[in-house]
Scaffold this active site. Sequence first.
Site, PDB file in Angstrom:
ATOM      1  N   TYR A 217     -21.801  19.505 -23.272  1.00 12.00           N
ATOM      2  CA  TYR A 217     -22.605  18.376 -22.778  1.00 12.00           C
ATOM      3  C   TYR A 217     -21.743  17.388 -21.992  1.00 12.00           C
ATOM      4  CZ  TYR A 217     -26.228  14.731 -23.047  1.00 12.00           C
ATOM      5  OH  TYR A 217     -27.183  13.778 -22.753  1.00 12.00           O
ATOM      6  N   SER A 218     -20.558  17.086 -22.530  1.00 10.46           N
ATOM      7  CA  SER A 218     -19.648  16.175 -21.843  1.00 10.46           C
ATOM      8  C   SER A 218     -19.212  16.742 -20.502  1.00 10.46           C
ATOM      9  CB  SER A 218     -18.419  15.895 -22.714  1.00 10.46           C
ATOM     10  OG  SER A 218     -18.789  15.290 -23.932  1.00 10.46           O
ATOM     11  N   ALA A 219     -18.959  18.053 -20.472  1.00 10.99           N
ATOM     12  CA  ALA A 219     -18.549  18.697 -19.222  1.00 10.99           C
ATOM     13  C   ALA A 219     -19.655  18.635 -18.183  1.00 10.99           C
ATOM     14  CB  ALA A 219     -18.161  20.153 -19.493  1.00 10.99           C
TER      15      ALA A 219
ATOM     16  N   SER B 259     -41.244  13.606 -19.875  1.00 16.70           N
ATOM     17  CA  SER B 259     -42.102  13.581 -21.060  1.00 16.70           C
ATOM     18  C   SER B 259     -41.346  13.189 -22.320  1.00 16.70           C
ATOM     19  CB  SER B 259     -42.755  14.950 -21.265  1.00 16.70           C
ATOM     20  OG  SER B 259     -41.767  15.947 -21.477  1.00 16.70           O
TER      21      SER B 259
ATOM     22  N   LYS C 282     -22.245  16.519 -17.972  1.00 15.00           N
ATOM     23  CA  LYS C 282     -22.520  15.157 -17.522  1.00 15.00           C
ATOM     24  C   LYS C 282     -21.333  14.577 -16.758  1.00 15.00           C
ATOM     25  CE  LYS C 282     -26.689  14.745 -19.258  1.00 15.00           C
ATOM     26  NZ  LYS C 282     -27.863  14.692 -18.366  1.00 15.00           N
TER      27      LYS C 282
ATOM     28  N   SER D 279     -24.569  10.234 -20.017  1.00 14.55           N
ATOM     29  CA  SER D 279     -24.366   9.938 -21.436  1.00 14.55           C
ATOM     30  C   SER D 279     -22.995   9.322 -21.641  1.00 14.55           C
ATOM     31  CB  SER D 279     -24.465  11.223 -22.262  1.00 14.55           C
ATOM     32  OG  SER D 279     -24.018  11.026 -23.588  1.00 14.55           O
TER      33      SER D 279
ATOM     34  N   ASN E  97     -33.300  13.198 -15.078  1.00 15.89           N
ATOM     35  CA  ASN E  97     -33.182  12.835 -16.490  1.00 15.89           C
ATOM     36  C   ASN E  97     -33.187  14.059 -17.411  1.00 15.89           C
ATOM     37  OD1 ASN E  97     -33.474  10.890 -18.843  1.00 15.89           O
ATOM     38  ND2 ASN E  97     -35.394  12.015 -19.028  1.00 15.89           N
TER      39      ASN E  97
END
Length: 239
Positions: A150-152, A10, A154, A137, A85
Amino acid sequence: MKRALVTGGSGGIGAAICRRLAADGHHVFVHANRGLDRAAAVVAAIRAAGNSAEAVAFDVTDRAATAAALDTLLEGGAIQILVNNAGIHDDAVFPGMSGEQWDRVIDVSLNGFFNVTQPLTLPMIRTRWGRIVNVSSVAAVAGNRGQVNYSAAKGALHAASKSLALELASRGISVNVVAPGIIETGMSEGAFDADAVKRLVPMQRAGQPEEVAELVAFLASDKAAYISGQVISINGALI
């Protein structure tokens, strides 16, 4: 008609992916967590274009609830295209990051990947055809200040995807990662002004969700059958 599930369907990138996969003739399950009304709006637009979709809602971090929702979907047949996603930001510089911020981001992006993908894998294997595309990302490729969590999450998704690709390659199933840079969505709105984008991105513009969707759709097609275990960046030459 193949059946596709797009988690976080969404949102800006997710909705574009849903529309593109539906245009390719797939029946698309547009997933949301709490925003079922937004998923329903994406479905309505897809149906208005003459294509096939329906909305589903569950929390990818809740393993039992996710399994129950997927069991219901699998009653209609295997999900052969899966786009992971769903993801969230909860940014802070690492010395000031709380345990809750760390856990929330890891839980959605990494544990959510397991909770959704693992129950769908065996039914997909039985069909001898499948496409798993995990949306990551640029932060996982190059790092980003304030996004250690977030980096970890992804980055771990990259490693998991490569290993899963090895496990599933002989079964006609590919597993790839798409790693967008700065994409013009509601999530990125306000994070980068026009001057910052021109300074950071060699192409001097933000990407469009539809451009990410085109790449995902290609990886989900028969034309990409020999591409697996790859992390593919789409970032305007940012790195």
